[in-house]
Design a protein around this motif. Structure first.
Motif, PDB file in Angstrom:
ATOM      1  N   SER A   1      -4.909 -21.372  11.668  1.00 32.85           N
ATOM      2  CA  SER A   1      -5.613 -20.809  10.446  1.00 32.85           C
ATOM      3  C   SER A   1      -5.131 -19.322  10.311  1.00 32.85           C
ATOM      4  CB  SER A   1      -7.209 -21.037  10.418  1.00 32.85           C
ATOM      5  OG  SER A   1      -7.639 -20.320   9.366  1.00 32.85           O
ATOM      6  N   TYR A   2      -5.236 -18.702   9.328  1.00 34.03           N
ATOM      7  CA  TYR A   2      -4.778 -17.256   8.882  1.00 34.03           C
ATOM      8  C   TYR A   2      -6.299 -16.509   9.070  1.00 34.03           C
ATOM      9  CZ  TYR A   2      -6.964 -18.226   4.366  1.00 34.03           C
ATOM     10  OH  TYR A   2      -7.780 -18.240   3.278  1.00 34.03           O
ATOM     11  N   ASP A   3      -7.407 -17.218   8.971  1.00 36.45           N
ATOM     12  CA  ASP A   3      -8.699 -16.702   9.137  1.00 36.45           C
ATOM     13  C   ASP A   3      -9.348 -16.630  10.342  1.00 36.45           C
ATOM     14  OD1 ASP A   3     -11.237 -15.587   7.927  1.00 36.45           O
ATOM     15  OD2 ASP A   3     -11.783 -17.820   7.313  1.00 36.45           O
ATOM     16  N   VAL A   4      -8.812 -15.570  11.111  1.00 38.78           N
ATOM     17  CA  VAL A   4      -9.151 -15.168  12.190  1.00 38.78           C
ATOM     18  C   VAL A   4      -9.812 -13.734  12.369  1.00 38.78           C
ATOM     19  CG1 VAL A   4      -7.473 -16.658  13.588  1.00 38.78           C
ATOM     20  CG2 VAL A   4      -6.977 -14.187  12.973  1.00 38.78           C
ATOM     21  N   ASP A   5     -10.688 -13.493  13.346  1.00 41.92           N
ATOM     22  CA  ASP A   5     -10.981 -12.009  13.453  1.00 41.92           C
ATOM     23  C   ASP A   5     -10.059 -10.890  13.450  1.00 41.92           C
ATOM     24  OD1 ASP A   5     -13.693 -12.966  13.585  1.00 41.92           O
ATOM     25  OD2 ASP A   5     -13.887 -12.807  15.613  1.00 41.92           O
TER      26      ASP A   5
ATOM     27  N   ARG B   1       1.045  -1.260  -0.065  1.00 45.14           N
ATOM     28  CA  ARG B   1      -0.029   0.128   0.132  1.00 45.14           C
ATOM     29  C   ARG B   1       1.097   1.282  -0.038  1.00 45.14           C
ATOM     30  NH1 ARG B   1      -1.637  -2.800   4.445  1.00 45.14           N
ATOM     31  NH2 ARG B   1      -1.194  -0.992   5.892  1.00 45.14           N
ATOM     32  N   GLU B   2       0.190   2.282  -0.080  1.00 44.05           N
ATOM     33  CA  GLU B   2       1.200   3.544  -0.076  1.00 44.05           C
ATOM     34  C   GLU B   2       1.874   3.878   1.071  1.00 44.05           C
ATOM     35  OE1 GLU B   2       0.065   8.274   0.154  1.00 44.05           O
ATOM     36  OE2 GLU B   2      -1.339   7.108  -0.752  1.00 44.05           O
ATOM     37  N   GLN B   3       1.475   3.220   2.383  1.00 46.37           N
ATOM     38  CA  GLN B   3       2.210   3.421   3.527  1.00 46.37           C
ATOM     39  C   GLN B   3       3.106   2.295   3.803  1.00 46.37           C
ATOM     40  OE1 GLN B   3      -0.928   2.793   3.063  1.00 46.37           O
ATOM     41  NE2 GLN B   3      -2.294   3.880   4.496  1.00 46.37           N
ATOM     42  N   GLY B   4       3.122   1.347   2.972  1.00 46.14           N
ATOM     43  CA  GLY B   4       4.066   0.326   3.059  1.00 46.14           C
ATOM     44  C   GLY B   4       3.489  -1.227   2.993  1.00 46.14           C
ATOM     45  N   SER B   5       3.671  -2.052   4.035  1.00 46.63           N
ATOM     46  CA  SER B   5       3.130  -3.443   3.657  1.00 46.63           C
ATOM     47  C   SER B   5       3.215  -4.183   5.011  1.00 46.63           C
ATOM     48  CB  SER B   5       3.552  -4.301   2.398  1.00 46.63           C
ATOM     49  OG  SER B   5       5.045  -4.361   2.653  1.00 46.63           O
ATOM     50  N   GLU B   6       2.682  -5.258   5.086  1.00 49.04           N
ATOM     51  CA  GLU B   6       2.920  -6.271   6.114  1.00 49.04           C
ATOM     52  C   GLU B   6       3.668  -7.312   5.755  1.00 49.04           C
ATOM     53  OE1 GLU B   6       0.607  -3.203   7.561  1.00 49.04           O
ATOM     54  OE2 GLU B   6      -0.162  -4.298   5.938  1.00 49.04           O
ATOM     55  N   GLU B   7       4.194  -8.065   6.691  1.00 42.65           N
ATOM     56  CA  GLU B   7       4.904  -9.524   6.204  1.00 42.65           C
ATOM     57  C   GLU B   7       4.721 -10.382   7.373  1.00 42.65           C
ATOM     58  OE1 GLU B   7       9.323  -9.659   4.455  1.00 42.65           O
ATOM     59  OE2 GLU B   7       9.412  -9.680   6.534  1.00 42.65           O
ATOM     60  N   ALA B   8       4.823 -11.695   7.062  1.00 41.12           N
ATOM     61  CA  ALA B   8       4.661 -12.672   7.969  1.00 41.12           C
ATOM     62  C   ALA B   8       5.597 -13.886   7.784  1.00 41.12           C
ATOM     63  CB  ALA B   8       3.219 -13.279   7.906  1.00 41.12           C
ATOM     64  N   THR B   9       6.342 -14.273   8.779  1.00 44.72           N
ATOM     65  CA  THR B   9       6.948 -15.561   8.663  1.00 44.72           C
ATOM     66  C   THR B   9       6.321 -16.609   9.509  1.00 44.72           C
ATOM     67  OG1 THR B   9       9.140 -14.364   8.642  1.00 44.72           O
ATOM     68  CG2 THR B   9       9.255 -16.743   9.161  1.00 44.72           C
ATOM     69  N   VAL B  10       6.092 -17.807   8.850  1.00 48.04           N
ATOM     70  CA  VAL B  10       5.383 -18.936   9.488  1.00 48.04           C
ATOM     71  C   VAL B  10       6.344 -19.973   9.681  1.00 48.04           C
ATOM     72  CG1 VAL B  10       3.132 -20.310   9.334  1.00 48.04           C
ATOM     73  CG2 VAL B  10       3.142 -17.898   8.757  1.00 48.04           C
TER      74      VAL B  10
ATOM     75  N   ALA C   1      -0.778 -12.343   4.199  1.00 50.25           N
ATOM     76  CA  ALA C   1       0.715 -12.496   4.329  1.00 50.25           C
ATOM     77  C   ALA C   1       0.773 -14.010   4.643  1.00 50.25           C
ATOM     78  CB  ALA C   1       1.541 -11.711   5.136  1.00 50.25           C
ATOM     79  N   VAL C   2      -0.021 -14.261   5.851  1.00 54.01           N
ATOM     80  CA  VAL C   2       0.149 -15.627   6.409  1.00 54.01           C
ATOM     81  C   VAL C   2      -0.493 -16.698   5.251  1.00 54.01           C
ATOM     82  CG1 VAL C   2      -0.710 -17.188   8.375  1.00 54.01           C
ATOM     83  CG2 VAL C   2       0.018 -14.796   8.770  1.00 54.01           C
ATOM     84  N   LYS C   3      -1.445 -16.334   4.816  1.00 58.33           N
ATOM     85  CA  LYS C   3      -2.376 -17.176   3.970  1.00 58.33           C
ATOM     86  C   LYS C   3      -1.159 -17.473   2.668  1.00 58.33           C
ATOM     87  CE  LYS C   3      -5.953 -17.402   0.335  1.00 58.33           C
ATOM     88  NZ  LYS C   3      -6.821 -16.913  -0.712  1.00 58.33           N
TER      89      LYS C   3
END
Length: 163
Positions: free
Chosen positions: A134-138, A69-78, A153-155
């Motif tokens: 699961s990555y599918d949480v609230d 996104r314009e502000q950056g992004s998110e990353e995940a290590t699983v 990212a987790v997906k």
């Protein structure tokens, strides 16, 4: 004559029911068993939802990013061990791809701007995902955009683990 009309109506209803039924088997949890398929990227997915097959994860460490996104992004290590999600590290990256200083992201006002408490939210989200396997949480109110991107990212990391 009434018997024939009733017979025709009954036959019509019977054929309608047969036509609307499917051949899936119901599993013990009340859900439907589905056949796994492989998409173009080689990722094993659930045939009905296009989701990664979480039942066949390969052990290892997988890193992926959400959409930029314009502000950056998110990353995940699983981390997958024994076919289960055992650790998740969520990160917020700035526009240059560097991890942000979480001391600025504590939910407090800094220089007239209030930043969401990503310092804590990223830990809470990771724990929810590990618990749910699961990555599918609230999402967490106040950081919906970051939470959705972490979930993506987790997906994507899990899709790598399912290949």
């Amino acid at each position: 004559m009434k018997k024939y009309i009733c017979l025709v109506i009954i036959m019509g209803m019977l054929f309608s029911l047969i036509g609307c039924s499917n051949n899936n088997k119901t599993n013990n949890q009340g859900g439907t068993d589905v056949t796994d398929t492989t998409d173009n990227g080689g990722t094993t997915t659930d045939n009905t939802t296009g989701e990664p097959d979480l039942a066949n994860l390969k052990d290892g460490e997988y890193t992926a990013q959400g959409d930029k996104r314009e502000q950056g992004s998110e990353e995940a290590t699983v981390v997958i061990d024994g076919g289960k999600i055992t650790d998740i590290t969520l990160r917020r990256l700035d526009k240059q791809g560097n991890e942000v200083d979480y001391d600025k992201w504590t939910g407090e006002e800094i220089d007239g701007k209030t930043y969401p408490n990503l310092k804590q939210y990223r830990i809470d989200m990771a724990n929810k995902m590990i618990e749910a396997q699961s990555y599918d949480v609230d999402t967490i109110a106040g950081a919906t955009q970051s939470c959705e991107s972490w979930k993506l990212a987790v997906k994507r990391a899990l899709e790598q683990a399912a290949q």
